[in-house]
Design an enzyme around this catalytic site. Structure first.
Site, mmCIF file in Angstrom:
data_model
loop_
_atom_site.group_PDB
_atom_site.id
_atom_site.type_symbol
_atom_site.label_atom_id
_atom_site.label_comp_id
_atom_site.label_asym_id
_atom_site.label_seq_id
_atom_site.Cartn_x
_atom_site.Cartn_y
_atom_site.Cartn_z
ATOM 1 N N ASP A 54 -23.182 62.239 -90.103
ATOM 2 C CA ASP A 54 -22.965 63.488 -90.841
ATOM 3 C C ASP A 54 -22.639 63.246 -92.320
ATOM 4 O OD1 ASP A 54 -22.858 64.083 -88.103
ATOM 5 O OD2 ASP A 54 -21.438 65.728 -88.385
ATOM 6 N N HIS A 56 -22.444 66.481 -94.494
ATOM 7 C CA HIS A 56 -21.715 67.738 -94.730
ATOM 8 C C HIS A 56 -21.470 68.079 -96.199
ATOM 9 C CE1 HIS A 56 -21.145 69.295 -90.767
ATOM 10 N NE2 HIS A 56 -20.648 68.156 -90.312
ATOM 11 N N ASP A 82 -26.691 67.257 -89.853
ATOM 12 C CA ASP A 82 -25.482 67.809 -90.481
ATOM 13 C C ASP A 82 -25.385 67.404 -91.953
ATOM 14 O OD1 ASP A 82 -24.940 69.077 -88.113
ATOM 15 O OD2 ASP A 82 -22.874 68.367 -87.947
ATOM 16 N N ASN A 114 -26.507 70.158 -85.492
ATOM 17 C CA ASN A 114 -26.152 71.522 -85.074
ATOM 18 C C ASN A 114 -25.857 72.438 -86.262
ATOM 19 O OD1 ASN A 114 -23.691 69.852 -85.242
ATOM 20 N ND2 ASN A 114 -22.610 71.703 -84.625
ATOM 21 N N HIS A 115 -25.555 71.862 -87.434
ATOM 22 C CA HIS A 115 -25.326 72.702 -88.615
ATOM 23 C C HIS A 115 -26.622 73.091 -89.320
ATOM 24 C CE1 HIS A 115 -20.906 73.047 -89.168
ATOM 25 N NE2 HIS A 115 -20.942 72.100 -88.259
ATOM 26 N N HIS A 164 -28.554 63.803 -82.843
ATOM 27 C CA HIS A 164 -27.320 64.231 -83.499
ATOM 28 C C HIS A 164 -26.130 64.272 -82.547
ATOM 29 C CE1 HIS A 164 -24.586 66.020 -86.299
ATOM 30 N NE2 HIS A 164 -24.284 66.937 -85.411
ATOM 31 N N HIS A 238 -22.092 63.568 -85.110
ATOM 32 C CA HIS A 238 -21.502 64.794 -84.540
ATOM 33 C C HIS A 238 -19.989 64.796 -84.361
ATOM 34 C CE1 HIS A 238 -21.832 68.664 -82.614
ATOM 35 N NE2 HIS A 238 -21.677 68.243 -81.367
#
Length: 307
Positions: A54, A56, A82, A114-115, A164, A238
């Site tokens: 990730d 982010h 992500d 998932n984002h 992920h 994740h």
């Protein structure tokens, strides 16, 4: 040639954490779509490759990742989703990765987290950031359309399965993943959802996930899946791990986390995994980019009469 020089200019601009024009985002997304639509749900990746978790929206930490891991195209990268939400620079982060994908399609692989979802980004920051930086939601729309084209997983040299989140009770083989119609918003349940949301857990079989989506899966599930698909291990992201990476189940599952000092306050280090042509592993651990290299104004110290 002008197309490539335009792209190089946009990459340089984005590397400086400067926005590109809305019209350029539209054109970039159109080109990215042409490339991504050809990729498999289980995209084949050759070693040597550097695997990342990730990000982010932590743009300055992504720059730090490239500083320690090498730049594209010299280094071949696989990012396990992500890219957006929570950090301050989701727009610049995703657009830089996308521009690198369009410029060097064989040297960077992006899979969906998932984002990378319309619903999630409306809650966790990317939607608001697009609105704030561009004055409309058009750029958010262009980007979320691209999310639907991102591959769901990757396989390195036929031996390391990268995804992920994790496994799904609906999926026993990689071929079952290959048959999913991925070009859609992340569903609330089912195999596509599970790949992006599930987590390993010290248990056997399947468990209910506290996340409200996906499942918890145990070591027996992993052993079965790895044997059925003739793979050595599963690599996923994740979950925040304070040390940057974490082994599970006797080194059959690996979590890689690449956002240092997550949310600018967790105090964790980050990691990336370098795999050589023999799939020998080397972890590179890195910390958050130093404050002075960042664009966030450092908060003024609180005057002592408030203490």
């Amino acid at each position: 040639m002008t197309e490539i020089s335009d792209l190089d200019r946009q990459i340089e601009q984005l590397r400086r954490c400067e926005l590109i024009k809305e019209s350029e985002v539209k054109a970039l997304c159109a080109k990215a779509r042409e490339i991504l639509v050809e990729e498999s749900n289980v995209q084949r990746v050759d070693s040597p490759v550097t695997v990342c978790g990730d990000i982010h929206g932590q743009f300055y930490d992504l720059k730090e990742l490239f500083r320690v891991g090498g730049d594209v195209p010299e280094t071949n990268y696989l990012f396990m989703g992500d890219f957006v939400d929570r950090g301050f620079y989701s727009v610049e982060t995703f657009l830089l990765l996308l521009a690198l994908k369009v410029r060097y399609p064989d040297r960077i692989t992006l899979i969906r987290g998932n984002h990378e979802s319309r619903q999630i980004t409306q809650v966790y920051g990317f939607y608001d950031e697009c609105l704030r930086k561009y004055g409309s939601v058009t750029v958010w729309r262009y980007c979320t359309e691209i999310f639907d084209y991102l591959s769901l997983s990757a396989i390195i040299d036929g031996k390391i399965f990268c995804v992920h989140g994790g496994l799904s009770p609906s999926i026993q083989t990689l071929d079952q993943i290959r048959t999913i119609d991925r070009k859609q918003e992340v569903p609330h349940d089912g195999p596509m959802c599970d790949l992006l949301w599930s987590d390993p857990e010290d248990t056997t079989g399947w468990g209910v996930s506290p996340r409200g989506a996906g499942y918890l899966f145990g070591s027996d599930v992993v052993a079965q899946f790895n044997a059925a698909n003739n793979i050595d291990m599963i690599c996923r992201a994740h979950q925040l791990v304070m040390e940057g990476y974490k082994w599970h189940f006797n080194e059959t599952v690996l979590t890689v986390w690449s956002a240092p000092n997550y949310c600018y306050r967790c105090g964790n280090v980050a990691a990336i995994l370098e795999l050589d042509e023999h799939l020998q592993k080397e972890f590179i651990i890195f910390e958050a980019a130093p404050q002075e290299t960042r664009g966030i104004p450092s908060k003024k110290p609180v005057a002592d009469y408030f203490l």
